[in-house]
Every structure is written in structure tokens, then in C-alpha cells.
Design an enzyme around this catalytic site. Structure first.
Site, PDB file in Angstrom:
ATOM      1  N   HIS A 474      68.299 -59.978  91.893  1.00 40.82           N
ATOM      2  CA  HIS A 474      66.976 -60.054  91.648  1.00 40.82           C
ATOM      3  C   HIS A 474      66.244 -61.285  92.389  1.00 40.82           C
ATOM      4  O   HIS A 474      67.120 -62.139  92.884  1.00 40.82           O
ATOM      5  CB  HIS A 474      66.530 -60.342  90.433  1.00 40.82           C
ATOM      6  CG  HIS A 474      67.231 -61.476  89.447  1.00 40.82           C
ATOM      7  ND1 HIS A 474      66.418 -62.701  89.552  1.00 40.82           N
ATOM      8  CD2 HIS A 474      68.226 -61.611  88.837  1.00 40.82           C
ATOM      9  CE1 HIS A 474      67.364 -63.601  88.742  1.00 40.82           C
ATOM     10  NE2 HIS A 474      68.192 -62.924  88.691  1.00 40.82           N
ATOM     11  N   CYS A 493      73.939 -62.993  86.612  1.00 37.81           N
ATOM     12  CA  CYS A 493      73.238 -62.206  87.950  1.00 37.81           C
ATOM     13  C   CYS A 493      73.393 -62.867  89.085  1.00 37.81           C
ATOM     14  O   CYS A 493      73.319 -64.123  89.351  1.00 37.81           O
ATOM     15  CB  CYS A 493      71.857 -61.645  87.339  1.00 37.81           C
ATOM     16  SG  CYS A 493      72.208 -60.552  85.934  1.00 37.81           S
TER      17      CYS A 493
END
Length: 580
Positions: A474, A493
Site C-alpha cells: 500500500h 504490511c
């Protein structure tokens, strides 16, 4: 390129049908166009072989001894029994009279190179098997034949797919090596016209693997000869113009590592310049030495500022034996992933802090990343498929973050969520009316999510490759983090430095105007999903040593300590790695 497992399965079918006239290398080349593999035919061929009535041994003493040794009560490997049953129990590695064949010699030579691949030579005992080639009777020849087959299957498995089971090393390694099928291996060996070539082809055929094999040899030789001499002493950061004995050490170390030409190992001498004579001093950081530091930093994933600070100094002073150990570990990792990654695929390299999209073996896009914190949120190794692009994503806050990081803020300020563009979902009680001093991780009400917007933790876009570890790529508003050499700051992440360019590239695979499409989705201000028409394989890896396209050594720091775990496991399995 077909995977090893697929090639073996196809060869087994063709062998059963009597169609395999060419060697395995030729067949693999013929099949490169993408012939489909009929899995039902593979299963059928195996079932026919398994259910066929037992074959009586040929009228030969060695065959009779093999038949006796392979009786169900006496030998446990069904693939081996099946292989010799199909041969009427005639030996494969030995001649009918028990004499060694060229195939046996090739097998021992091939497995005799185990140490070159950082595999444990003692595990295969090629020297002991070589001594036994002078057999004395049929029973001894039969035992030797079976031990040669055991050597073949064992070493082929280890070389083609790795010695270790990754999941037994760490719970963070979710890697499933592509183990070759024993029946297929034996079928391929029997069909090979060029046995040495067939055996050599069982190692990973990625050119990068063989480059590392050679570097492993060279690095061990350097370590055996005393390494790189004197390290650079600790002290303040060295910059352009600095002077002192540490600079001479730095100069010598960079020459030894190949980042500075040997001609720069100068004694104090006088050179003529436009301004008159000038004396060069090897104890001064000049522009040539600074440029060499930058080259070294680029090869180690460090910011190329030309200054020798703590991280650069640590990389400079890493012993050759430790580098050799690092190479050995990465050879094993390459064996774990010895499969066709796909024409187009994504590689996230955790310790390199990079994400790369590769097409037809060539990097097409690379960007810096931020990965999980080493202290607690280490990003796992696994593979999956990229399926969705989400523009203007909501951030569904993990419960651990909500209870450990946001709850303390709510106790100080009940209106914290509103100020962060967040909401409490799953409860009718407004956050401002909750007595947060009574809330604990065990009774936390509902869940928290953050709306799309400029301060959203996921930024403008996220990339989903759905997996049970809840890991995805992301954007991020925390742009300053990408300036660091070491970038393990996330909760697991993978944050991308240039996610918009990556989104444009992915959308270009299915849109004539990807930039306009992305801007239209982003301008909506609402969460918008785009499904990729063709999912893209994603490999979350941990590579700390490789040779780049220019032939330069590349090393990265072992940020999660996984190199140490794999090296210890290799040693426990008998590999003779250099001691760092």
C-alpha cells in the site's frame, strides 16, 4: 519454462507409453511452447505401473539379488521397487555383471560436488560408495546398486529443491519447496541419453544460482586465506576531506572488496596540477575514495551519501567467512524456490526493502519499500497472487493496533477517532460517550476503521494478494521513512515509495489510459476496487546475497536474523559452512 515437477511428470507418462526417444533436455526444449500436461494421464500411468503384476527377475545373479533385496518386507521405497520391477530387476548404475557403468561414475562425480553447493558432503558419502565399486559378489553389487539409487534420489531432491524444510526453521517461513517425484526422477534418469547432462540439469537453472555458486567458492577461498586483512577501526563518521589512519584502512578495505582500483593504494606522492605540485595523501578521503564508498553503499542497499557512518562501517567490516555463510544460505533459498515464477511476477525482497515487477526475466519496475518491524511485526515469507487494486481504501484497523496503540489515545481524548477521520463500527455507542478508562483489550467495543483521505494510513491505493497473513502492499503518508537505509517500520504490511506508478503500470495491462482511469477513481473520494484480469504471482522473499546484472556482489543486512537460523540448520544437517 516448465517446472522440474512438470517435466518429470510428462517424462514419466511418455516413458510409460514408450514415446520418450530424446533425452530430458531435448524434451524440455520441445515443450517450451506450453504443451498442457494431462494430469489424468500422469495418474493413469502411475496406476498402471503400480497395479502391474510383479516381474520375475532376469536370469542374472545381480538381478536375483536385487529382487530379493526389494521384496516388500525388505525395502520400503515403493518408487524404487516399481523402477526395478519394470527393468526385470536388472541394475541401472551397474552393468549386468555388477561392474560400474559410466552412469555410476557420472553420478558419483555429480554428487561429489555437494560441498560446492553448500550441501553436506558427508550426507551422501560418495567416497565410500566409490570404494565399493570393486564389488565381490552379486549380493554386494545389489546393495551397492540400491545405495547408488538412494544417493541419486537424495542428492537430486536436495539439489533441486533444498536440503531443509523451511517451516521447521521458523514459523515465519511459509515456503513449500517443489519436491521432485522419485518415480519421475528415476524415469528421467533411465530415459536420458546424456546422464551427466541430465544430472547437471537438476540444479536450479537460474543463472543467478550458478553465479552465487562461483562467488561461494571465491569467498571461501578469501576466508581461508585470512580474509580482507585489517578492518576499519571504529570512530566518527568519515566524510570527504577527513584525514587520519582510519582513512588508510578504509582505502585498503575498498581495494580488497573491488570498489576502488588497486592503483589508489598510493604512498604519499607528488602530482602536478594547474596550480602547481600537489601531494596526494592516502590518509585523506579524496573524491576517488568517496566515489568508492558510494559504490560500496549501492552494493549493500545503503544510502549513497559517500559518508562512512555506523551502518556502512558494519558492512565494510563484515568478515569474508560471514559473507560466505550468507551466500550458502541464499543458495538454499534459491533451491526452495526452484520453480517457474511466471512470465510476469512480483518479488518483494524483505531485507533489500524493495519490490520489483519482473517480466520475462527482466525487471520492469522497482520501488523502495517499508516492511514489518524486526522487533515484533516481521513480514513473513510466502507466495500468493495479486488480484485487486483498491483506490481510496478504508483502513480496517487490526485489533492489536486498536487495543495497544489507539486505546491509550482514547483514554486521553475520547474524540481522538473523529480527529483521525476514524469511526467505531459494530456498536451504537458514540466514541465520545464511552468511558474509555474502563475499556480493556478484552472488552474493546466493535472495531475501528479509517475513512479514505490524505491522512489515511494506507494512502491513496493498496494492492491485495489475499492471504491468511493479512499482508498487502500500500501507499503511505509517512514519506520520510523511505529516506532511511534500514526500513523496517510497519506492522507487517509492505509500504511502497512509488505506489501510483505501480498502479498505473498494472492498469496499463487492461486499460488504454491507465493514468486517467486512476485519477477518475481517486477523484471519486470513495473506495473503488479494480480486479486484475490476470492475477500476478507475488513472492515475498528474503534474499541477502546475489549477483546483479552488472556482475557486482550484492549483500544486505540480516534484519530479521533469518540468515542465522538457516545457517544453523544447514550446519546441523552436516553442511561445512565457514565460521564467521
Amino acid at each position: 519454462m516448465m517446472t522440474l515437477r512438470v517435466r518429470l511428470a510428462v517424462a514419466l507418462v511418455l516413458l510409460a507409453a514408450g514415446l520418450l526417444a530424446a533425452g530430458p533436455a531435448a524434451y524440455a526444449q520441445d515443450s517450451a511452447g506450453g504443451n498442457a500436461v494431462d494430469n489424468a494421464a500422469v495418474d493413469n500411468a502411475l496406476n498402471i505401473a503400480r497395479n502391474a503384476p510383479p516381474t520375475m527377475p532376469a536370469a542374472d545373479p545381480v538381478a536375483g539379488a536385487l529382487h530379493a533385496a526389494l521384496a516388500p518386507a525388505g525395502y520400503g521405497n515403493y518408487a524404487v521397487r516399481q523402477f526395478y520391477d519394470a527393468r526385470a530387476f536388472m541394475p541401472f548404475w551397474l552393468a549386468a555383471d555388477g561392474a560400474p557403468t559410466d552412469a555410476a561414475r557420472a553420478l558419483l562425480d555429480w554428487a561429489g560436488e555437494a560441498d560446492r553447493h553448500a550441501l553436506p558432503a558427508t550426507r551422501y558419502d560418495t567416497a565410500g560408495l566409490d570404494r565399493r565399486l570393486e564389488r565381490t559378489d552379486a549380493a554386494a553389487a545389489a546393495r551397492l546398486e540400491l545405495d547408488l539409487t538412494r544417493l541419486f534420489l537424495e542428492y537430486a531432491r536436495d539439489l533441486a529443491s533444498g536440503l531443509l524444510e523451511p517451516g521447521e526453521i521458523s514459523q515465519e517461513l511459509h515456503v513449500a519447496p517443489p519436491r521432485p517425484d522419485p518415480a519421475g526422477l528415476l524415469a528421467m534418469a533411465a530415459a536420458a541419453r546424456d546422464v551427466p547432462g541430465f544430472l547437471a540439469g537438476l540444479a536450479p537453472q537460474d543463472p543467478g544460482y550458478f553465479h552465487l555458486v562461483r562467488l561461494y567458492r571465491d569467498m571461501r577461498e578469501i576466508a581461508d586465506n585470512g580474509g580482507w586483512d585489517e578492518p576499519v577501526a571504529t570512530g566518527p563518521t568519515l566524510r570527504l576531506g577527513d584525514r587520519g589512519p582510519r582513512v588508510a584502512q578504509l582505502r585498503a578495505r575498498l581495494i580488497a572488496l573491488g570498489d576502488l582500483p588497486p592503483s589508489e593504494q598510493i604512498a604519499t606522492n607528488e602530482v602536478m596540477t594547474d596550480a602547481g605540485p600537489r601531494r596526494n595523501d592516502p590518509r585523506v578521503v579524496d573524491s576517488a575514495l568517496e566515489a568508492a564508498v558510494r559504490r560500496f553503499q549501492a552494493r549493500h542497499g545503503l544510502n549513497t551519501d559517500g559518508a562512512v557512518g555506523p551502518m556502512t562501517l558494519a558492512a565494510l567490516n563484515t568478515p569474508a567467512a560471514e559473507r560466505a555463510e550468507q551466500i550458502a544460505v541464499n543458495l538454499e533459498r534459491m533451491r526452495w524456490l526452484n520453480r517457474d515464477p511466471g512470465y510476469r511476477h512480483v518479488v518483494i525482497n524483505i531485507p533489500a526493502f524493495t519490490m520489483t515487477l519482473i517480466e520475462n526475466g527482466t525487471p520492469r519496475f522497482t520501488t523502495r519499500t517499508v516492511v514489518g518491524k524486526a522487533s515484533r511485526f516481521r513480514t513473513p515469507e510466502f507466495s500468493d497472487e495479486l488480484e485487486h487494486i483498491v483506490v481510496n481504501p478504508f483502513w480496517n484497523v487490526p485489533r492489536s493496533i486498536a487495543t495497544e496503540e489507539i486505546l491509550p489515545a482514547l483514554r486521553q481524548d475520547p474524540y481522538y477517532l473523529g480527529r483521525q477521520n476514524m469511526e467505531l463500527v459494530g456498536t451504537d455507542m458514540p466514541p465520545g460517550l464511552i468511558d474509555w478508562s474502563t475499556v480493556t483489550p478484552g472488552n474493546f467495543p466493535g472495531r475501528i476503521r479509517q475513512h479514505p483521505g490524505p491522512n489515511n494510513a494506507l494512502g491513496r491505493v493498496k494492492f491485495l494478494f489475499p492471504n491468511k497473513y493479512a499482508i498487502y502492499m500500500h501507499d503511505t503518508p509517512a514519506r520520510r521513512l523511505f529516506r532511511h537505509d534500514r526500513r523496517d517500520f510497519s506492522h507487517g504490511c509492505v509500504r511502497l515509495e512509488d505506489p501510483i506508478a505501480f498502479a498505473h503500470l498494472l492498469l496499463s495491462l487492461q486499460s488504454n489510459d491507465p493514468e486517467a482511469l486512476f485519477e477518475r477513481l481517486h477523484a471519486s473520494g470513495s473506495e473503488r476496487w479494480v480486479n486484475l484480469e490476470e492475477p500476478i504471482p507475488v513472492y515475498v522473499t528474503y534474499r541477502t546475497a546475489w549477483i546483479d546484472e552488472d556482475g557486482a556482489w550484492q549483500f544486505r543486512a540480516d534484519v530479521y536474523g533469518r540468515d542465522q537460523l538457516v545457517a544453523a540448520a544447514l550446519r546441523d544437517a552436516g553442511a561445512a559452512l565457514p565460521e564467521g
